[in-house]
Write a protein that holds these residues in place. Structure first.
Motif, PDB file in Angstrom:
ATOM      1  N   ASP A 112       0.832  -1.203   0.000  1.00 44.22           N
ATOM      2  CA  ASP A 112       0.000   0.000   0.000  1.00 44.22           C
ATOM      3  C   ASP A 112       0.868   1.253   0.000  1.00 44.22           C
ATOM      4  O   ASP A 112       2.018   1.245   0.442  1.00 44.22           O
ATOM      5  N   THR A 113       0.267   2.344  -0.459  1.00 40.72           N
ATOM      6  CA  THR A 113       0.949   3.643  -0.465  1.00 40.72           C
ATOM      7  C   THR A 113       0.510   4.468   0.742  1.00 40.72           C
ATOM      8  O   THR A 113      -0.681   4.554   1.042  1.00 40.72           O
ATOM      9  N   VAL A 114       1.489   5.060   1.433  1.00 36.05           N
ATOM     10  CA  VAL A 114       1.181   5.962   2.543  1.00 36.05           C
ATOM     11  C   VAL A 114       1.670   7.366   2.187  1.00 36.05           C
ATOM     12  O   VAL A 114       2.725   7.544   1.571  1.00 36.05           O
ATOM     13  N   GLY A 115       0.873   8.360   2.552  1.00 36.88           N
ATOM     14  CA  GLY A 115       1.224   9.748   2.291  1.00 36.88           C
ATOM     15  C   GLY A 115       1.941  10.361   3.485  1.00 36.88           C
ATOM     16  O   GLY A 115       1.565  10.120   4.632  1.00 36.88           O
ATOM     17  N   ILE A 116       2.974  11.124   3.221  1.00 34.72           N
ATOM     18  CA  ILE A 116       3.752  11.776   4.271  1.00 34.72           C
ATOM     19  C   ILE A 116       3.533  13.279   4.179  1.00 34.72           C
ATOM     20  O   ILE A 116       3.802  13.889   3.134  1.00 34.72           O
ATOM     21  N   ILE A 117       3.048  13.874   5.271  1.00 33.51           N
ATOM     22  CA  ILE A 117       2.829  15.317   5.284  1.00 33.51           C
ATOM     23  C   ILE A 117       3.466  15.930   6.532  1.00 33.51           C
ATOM     24  O   ILE A 117       3.789  15.225   7.498  1.00 33.51           O
ATOM     25  N   ALA A 118       3.642  17.243   6.509  1.00 24.46           N
ATOM     26  CA  ALA A 118       4.201  17.983   7.646  1.00 24.46           C
ATOM     27  C   ALA A 118       3.235  19.128   7.967  1.00 24.46           C
ATOM     28  O   ALA A 118       3.437  20.250   7.507  1.00 24.46           O
ATOM     29  N   PRO A 119       2.180  18.864   8.740  1.00 24.44           N
ATOM     30  CA  PRO A 119       1.173  19.893   9.001  1.00 24.44           C
ATOM     31  C   PRO A 119       1.556  20.884  10.095  1.00 24.44           C
ATOM     32  O   PRO A 119       0.795  21.800  10.386  1.00 24.44           O
ATOM     33  N   ALA A 120       2.747  20.705  10.681  1.00 26.30           N
ATOM     34  CA  ALA A 120       3.173  21.603  11.757  1.00 26.30           C
ATOM     35  C   ALA A 120       4.525  22.224  11.394  1.00 26.30           C
ATOM     36  O   ALA A 120       4.602  23.042  10.492  1.00 26.30           O
ATOM     37  N   SER A 121       5.598  21.796  12.070  1.00 21.24           N
ATOM     38  CA  SER A 121       6.930  22.356  11.825  1.00 21.24           C
ATOM     39  C   SER A 121       7.689  21.533  10.785  1.00 21.24           C
ATOM     40  O   SER A 121       7.306  20.393  10.479  1.00 21.24           O
ATOM     41  N   PRO A 122       8.791  22.084  10.247  1.00 16.90           N
ATOM     42  CA  PRO A 122       9.554  21.357   9.223  1.00 16.90           C
ATOM     43  C   PRO A 122      10.327  20.190   9.815  1.00 16.90           C
ATOM     44  O   PRO A 122      10.978  20.337  10.857  1.00 16.90           O
ATOM     45  N   PRO A 123      10.258  19.023   9.185  1.00 18.17           N
ATOM     46  CA  PRO A 123      11.031  17.878   9.667  1.00 18.17           C
ATOM     47  C   PRO A 123      12.503  18.009   9.308  1.00 18.17           C
ATOM     48  O   PRO A 123      12.867  18.723   8.374  1.00 18.17           O
ATOM     49  N   LYS A 124      13.324  17.318  10.071  1.00 21.44           N
ATOM     50  CA  LYS A 124      14.734  17.223   9.721  1.00 21.44           C
ATOM     51  C   LYS A 124      14.846  16.183   8.617  1.00 21.44           C
ATOM     52  O   LYS A 124      14.559  14.998   8.825  1.00 21.44           O
ATOM     53  N   GLN A 125      15.261  16.636   7.438  1.00 12.45           N
ATOM     54  CA  GLN A 125      15.172  15.795   6.244  1.00 12.45           C
ATOM     55  C   GLN A 125      16.020  14.539   6.332  1.00 12.45           C
ATOM     56  O   GLN A 125      15.614  13.466   5.867  1.00 12.45           O
ATOM     57  N   GLU A 126      17.202  14.620   6.939  1.00 14.50           N
ATOM     58  CA  GLU A 126      18.061  13.428   7.045  1.00 14.50           C
ATOM     59  C   GLU A 126      17.395  12.349   7.890  1.00 14.50           C
ATOM     60  O   GLU A 126      17.406  11.167   7.534  1.00 14.50           O
ATOM     61  N   LYS A 127      16.777  12.762   8.995  1.00 17.68           N
ATOM     62  CA  LYS A 127      16.089  11.798   9.853  1.00 17.68           C
ATOM     63  C   LYS A 127      14.818  11.282   9.184  1.00 17.68           C
ATOM     64  O   LYS A 127      14.457  10.108   9.343  1.00 17.68           O
ATOM     65  N   LEU A 128      14.153  12.141   8.445  1.00 18.83           N
ATOM     66  CA  LEU A 128      12.962  11.704   7.730  1.00 18.83           C
ATOM     67  C   LEU A 128      13.317  10.624   6.718  1.00 18.83           C
ATOM     68  O   LEU A 128      12.595   9.627   6.580  1.00 18.83           O
ATOM     69  N   GLU A 129      14.427  10.787   6.023  1.00 25.50           N
ATOM     70  CA  GLU A 129      14.855   9.792   5.037  1.00 25.50           C
ATOM     71  C   GLU A 129      15.076   8.434   5.691  1.00 25.50           C
ATOM     72  O   GLU A 129      14.702   7.392   5.137  1.00 25.50           O
ATOM     73  N   LYS A 130      15.674   8.420   6.878  1.00 24.08           N
ATOM     74  CA  LYS A 130      15.887   7.151   7.588  1.00 24.08           C
ATOM     75  C   LYS A 130      14.556   6.504   7.941  1.00 24.08           C
ATOM     76  O   LYS A 130      14.394   5.277   7.832  1.00 24.08           O
ATOM     77  N   ALA A 131      13.609   7.317   8.356  1.00 27.44           N
ATOM     78  CA  ALA A 131      12.293   6.785   8.727  1.00 27.44           C
ATOM     79  C   ALA A 131      11.551   6.244   7.514  1.00 27.44           C
ATOM     80  O   ALA A 131      10.855   5.229   7.600  1.00 27.44           O
ATOM     81  N   LEU A 132      11.706   6.901   6.374  1.00 29.49           N
ATOM     82  CA  LEU A 132      11.053   6.418   5.157  1.00 29.49           C
ATOM     83  C   LEU A 132      11.608   5.062   4.747  1.00 29.49           C
ATOM     84  O   LEU A 132      10.874   4.208   4.235  1.00 29.49           O
ATOM     85  N   THR A 133      12.887   4.847   4.991  1.00 30.83           N
ATOM     86  CA  THR A 133      13.497   3.538   4.712  1.00 30.83           C
ATOM     87  C   THR A 133      12.839   2.457   5.561  1.00 30.83           C
ATOM     88  O   THR A 133      12.584   1.342   5.087  1.00 30.83           O
ATOM     89  N   PHE A 134      12.537   2.776   6.814  1.00 36.56           N
ATOM     90  CA  PHE A 134      11.832   1.832   7.683  1.00 36.56           C
ATOM     91  C   PHE A 134      10.457   1.488   7.112  1.00 36.56           C
ATOM     92  O   PHE A 134      10.061   0.314   7.061  1.00 36.56           O
ATOM     93  N   LEU A 135       9.717   2.505   6.668  1.00 33.78           N
ATOM     94  CA  LEU A 135       8.385   2.256   6.111  1.00 33.78           C
ATOM     95  C   LEU A 135       8.455   1.379   4.870  1.00 33.78           C
ATOM     96  O   LEU A 135       7.627   0.481   4.681  1.00 33.78           O
ATOM     97  N   GLU A 136       9.462   1.618   4.043  1.00 34.57           N
ATOM     98  CA  GLU A 136       9.578   0.874   2.786  1.00 34.57           C
ATOM     99  C   GLU A 136      10.143  -0.525   2.991  1.00 34.57           C
ATOM    100  O   GLU A 136       9.557  -1.519   2.521  1.00 34.57           O
ATOM    101  N   GLU A 137      11.261  -0.615   3.691  1.00 32.26           N
ATOM    102  CA  GLU A 137      11.964  -1.893   3.790  1.00 32.26           C
ATOM    103  C   GLU A 137      11.418  -2.793   4.888  1.00 32.26           C
ATOM    104  O   GLU A 137      11.310  -4.015   4.698  1.00 32.26           O
ATOM    105  N   ASP A 138      11.071  -2.238   6.021  1.00 32.21           N
ATOM    106  CA  ASP A 138      10.581  -3.060   7.129  1.00 32.21           C
ATOM    107  C   ASP A 138       9.083  -3.343   7.034  1.00 32.21           C
ATOM    108  O   ASP A 138       8.640  -4.443   7.376  1.00 32.21           O
TER     109      ASP A 138
END
Length: 306
Positions: A10-36
């Motif tokens: 399935d596809t999940v949407g990623i949004i930032a409705p509040a403050s800006p995320p730290k992009q490097e940490k976000l990339e690591k988290a996206l790897t978890f969503l995809e690979e794990d």
């Protein structure tokens, strides 16, 4: 409304409705969503468009939120981070879009305001769970924090006991009701608005971070004066990370403050839950039914998906 469960692919949407995320940490988290988890990713248009302390301008963050609910390909929406800003867009959200397109919605901290507004205006059960950039994107995220995402794939009860953390009973009893709440600061900010916290017949859970005891005192007192503890069936105290006085400053303890304001309502109350800005962070549905039992020190929460 319970949103539909996820399945691998399935596809999940990623949004930032509040403050800006730290992009490097976000990339690591996206790897978890995809690979794990085996999910596909669709980033909101304005996830990386910082506007001061906001992730993007109000109309841009609102556009991303609406777009993800309207996108038939997107089966869940996960917030990149908290910070500040969700209350700025709450009044302009088209809640008919959410009613007509119920989906998994996940986040915490500043996202608390959206949990409240989605439940009240669209009757949607959402998820109070660890954030991508600030929790899952760490170098060594806690396995239990990651494990919470499994409840999105299969309807399952959350049974919180002392297997997770030491729990202290402040007031005995067994109660049932919808579980609602989140970040104390955001809940207090909802008072007097169209999205005011409703605790009537519900189990209220609270958490916060970096607030000195006198500030927690002020906010709990406001909830008390607004009748929110009196209305609740029961109260669950989550993590209050770093809520300590300045060094050398005279202060009541956090425990004294909580007891003085919460226990006067006489409702079954337990503290010590790992909900909030903590490690591990136990993810739970928001708005579904739960049972708080102080005798066996459990909080049992019904599934958040169907």
């Amino acid at each position: 409304m319970l949103p539909q469960r996820l399945k691998k692919g399935d596809t999940v949407g990623i949004i930032a409705p509040a403050s800006p995320p730290k992009q490097e940490k976000l990339e690591k988290a996206l790897t978890f969503l995809e690979e794990d988890l085996g999910l596909k990713i669709k980033l909101g248009k304005y996830v990386d468009s910082p506007y001061g302390y906001l992730a993007a301008k109000d109309e841009e963050r609102l556009e991303d939120l609406h777009a993800m609910f309207l996108d038939n390909e997107v089966k869940a929406i996960i917030c990149a981070c908290g910070g500040y800003g969700t209350a700025r867009i709450a009044s302009n959200i088209d809640y008919e879009i959410i009613k007509n397109n119920p989906k998994i919605f996940w986040g915490y901290s500043d996202i608390t305001f959206l949990h409240q507004s989605f439940l009240q205006k669209a009757n949607l059960v959402t998820f109070h769970g660890p954030m991508l950039s600030s929790d899952i994107g760490l170098d060594n995220p806690h396995p239990i924090s990651k494990l919470g995402f499994q409840q999105l794939f299969e309807p399952m009860e959350t049974v919180y006991s002392e297997d997770f953390s030491s729990l202290d009973v402040l007031k005995e009893g067994i109660v049932r009701g919808e579980i609602v709440g989140g970040n104390l600061t955001l809940l207090v900010s909802s008072l007097g608005t169209p999205f005011e916290l409703n605790t009537k017949g519900k189990i209220l859970f609270l958490e916060d971070i970096d607030e000195q005891p006198y500030k927690v005192d002020r906010m709990l007192n406001q909830l008390k004066m607004a009748g929110k503890f009196e209305d609740a069936n029961g109260i669950v105290i989550g993590d209050f990370h770093n809520c300590v006085p300045d060094e050398g400053k005279d202060s009541l303890s956090l425990e004294e403050v909580i007891s003085q304001h919460v226990l006067g309502a006489g409702k079954p109350t337990m503290k010590g839950f790992k909900f909030g800005h903590c490690t591990p962070h136990i993810a739970i549905p928001h708005g579904t039914h739960a049972e708080l039992n102080t005798h066996n020190k459990t909080l049992i929460i019904q599934p958040g998906v169907q």
